[in-house]
Design an enzyme around this catalytic site. Structure first.
Site, PDB file in Angstrom:
ATOM      1  N   ASP A 221      -9.735  10.473 -15.338  1.00 58.59           N
ATOM      2  CA  ASP A 221     -11.163  11.039 -15.669  1.00 58.59           C
ATOM      3  C   ASP A 221     -12.340  11.587 -14.976  1.00 58.59           C
ATOM      4  OD1 ASP A 221     -11.606   8.315 -14.435  1.00 58.59           O
ATOM      5  OD2 ASP A 221     -13.620   8.142 -15.822  1.00 58.59           O
TER       6      ASP A 221
ATOM      7  N   ASP B  42      -8.518   5.568  -7.599  1.00 59.44           N
ATOM      8  CA  ASP B  42      -9.820   5.312  -6.965  1.00 59.44           C
ATOM      9  C   ASP B  42     -10.344   7.020  -6.391  1.00 59.44           C
ATOM     10  OD1 ASP B  42     -12.077   4.833  -5.690  1.00 59.44           O
ATOM     11  OD2 ASP B  42     -11.456   2.635  -5.174  1.00 59.44           O
TER      12      ASP B  42
ATOM     13  N   ASP C  98       0.781  -1.314   0.207  1.00 61.63           N
ATOM     14  CA  ASP C  98       0.042  -0.020  -0.072  1.00 61.63           C
ATOM     15  C   ASP C  98       0.950   1.142   0.020  1.00 61.63           C
ATOM     16  OD1 ASP C  98      -1.718   2.116   1.244  1.00 61.63           O
ATOM     17  OD2 ASP C  98      -3.180   0.404   0.997  1.00 61.63           O
TER      18      ASP C  98
ATOM     19  N   GLU D 263      -7.388   4.447 -19.108  1.00 60.61           N
ATOM     20  CA  GLU D 263      -7.437   5.762 -20.032  1.00 60.61           C
ATOM     21  C   GLU D 263      -8.057   5.699 -21.533  1.00 60.61           C
ATOM     22  OE1 GLU D 263      -4.381   9.373 -21.251  1.00 60.61           O
ATOM     23  OE2 GLU D 263      -3.751   7.834 -20.145  1.00 60.61           O
TER      24      GLU D 263
ATOM     25  N   LYS E 205     -17.195   9.198  -1.657  1.00 61.92           N
ATOM     26  CA  LYS E 205     -17.735   9.780  -0.400  1.00 61.92           C
ATOM     27  C   LYS E 205     -16.902  10.380   0.353  1.00 61.92           C
ATOM     28  CE  LYS E 205     -21.244   5.885  -0.637  1.00 61.92           C
ATOM     29  NZ  LYS E 205     -21.662   4.779  -0.041  1.00 61.92           N
TER      30      LYS E 205
END
EC number: 2.1.1.33
Length: 214
Positions: free
Chosen positions: A153, A117, A95, A193, A121
């Site tokens: 995007d 990501d 990570d 992409e 929220k």
């Protein structure tokens, strides 16, 4: 992105310790891991590896690190590295929060964040790779001339990232609000992409630096 679990992937990765760090065995020794001492560039969240392997093939004078935590994806990056015979690309399966365990202060010249990501929220904002705790890690490991390249995007994530970086004390050397219309031809597509672009999605991109890296 939903990742289908591959029960054999972990053993496959462990069979290639010369290319893949699974358990931090090269932590603090990134430069020594490579055959040559060269500038280090990192992609955090490499997906299936099209972007980072293309870069490594085009730039043998740079050492690249692919950092991806999903074992069931990392094996695809490993396959590309082996197939292409790349000696200037290594893989960390971990990570991004562990970055400063692997890299010394000022050891890195560039960080790529591609289609991270968005964690839309608000309660998940801390997980975004442009949240201030991650920016602090990037600042620590980047050298004085180092920079951050970001593509997405997701308009919301792009706006959030611009604000987060500005508040952290970064400045922007390049901003593209519609990359594929403005690009000079040097852009390297990631797998996602191309998918998003083929659907007509706008691609946003920026390059940023810290006013003071240390």
């Amino acid at each position: 992105m939903r990742v289908r679990y591959k029960p054999w992937a972990e053993d496959y990765l462990k069979d290639h310790p010369e290319l893949v760090d699974m358990e931090g065995q090269h932590a603090g020794e990134m430069t020594e891991w490579f055959d040559k001492t060269q500038p280090i560039h990192i992609e955090i969240g490499s997906g299936m590896g099209q972007f980072i392997t293309t870069l490594a093939a085009q730039n043998p004078h740079i050492n690249y690190i692919s950092m991806e935590r999903e074992k069931s994806i990392v094996y695809k990056v490993l396959d590309k590295v082996k197939e292409m015979g790349l000696t200037n690309l290594k893989i960390i399966c971990n990570d991004a929060i562990e970055l400063n365990e692997y890299f010394k202060d000022g050891e890195v010249s560039r960080i790529y964040l591609n289609f991270s990501d968005p964690w839309p929220k608000n309660r998940h904002a801390k997980r975004r790779l442009t949240y201030h705790t991650f920016l602090a890690l990037y600042q620590q490991i980047l050298n004085d001339e180092g920079d951050l390249h970001f593509k997405t995007d997701n308009r919301g994530l792009f706006a959030y990232s611009l604000e987060s970086m500005s508040q952290f004390g970064m400045y922007f050397t390049k901003i593209n609000l519609n990359l594929h219309q403005e690009d000079d031809g040097s852009n390297i597509l990631t797998e996602y992409e191309k998918k998003f672009s083929d659907k007509g999605s706008r691609i946003y991109r920026m390059e940023a630096k810290f006013h003071s890296q240390k």
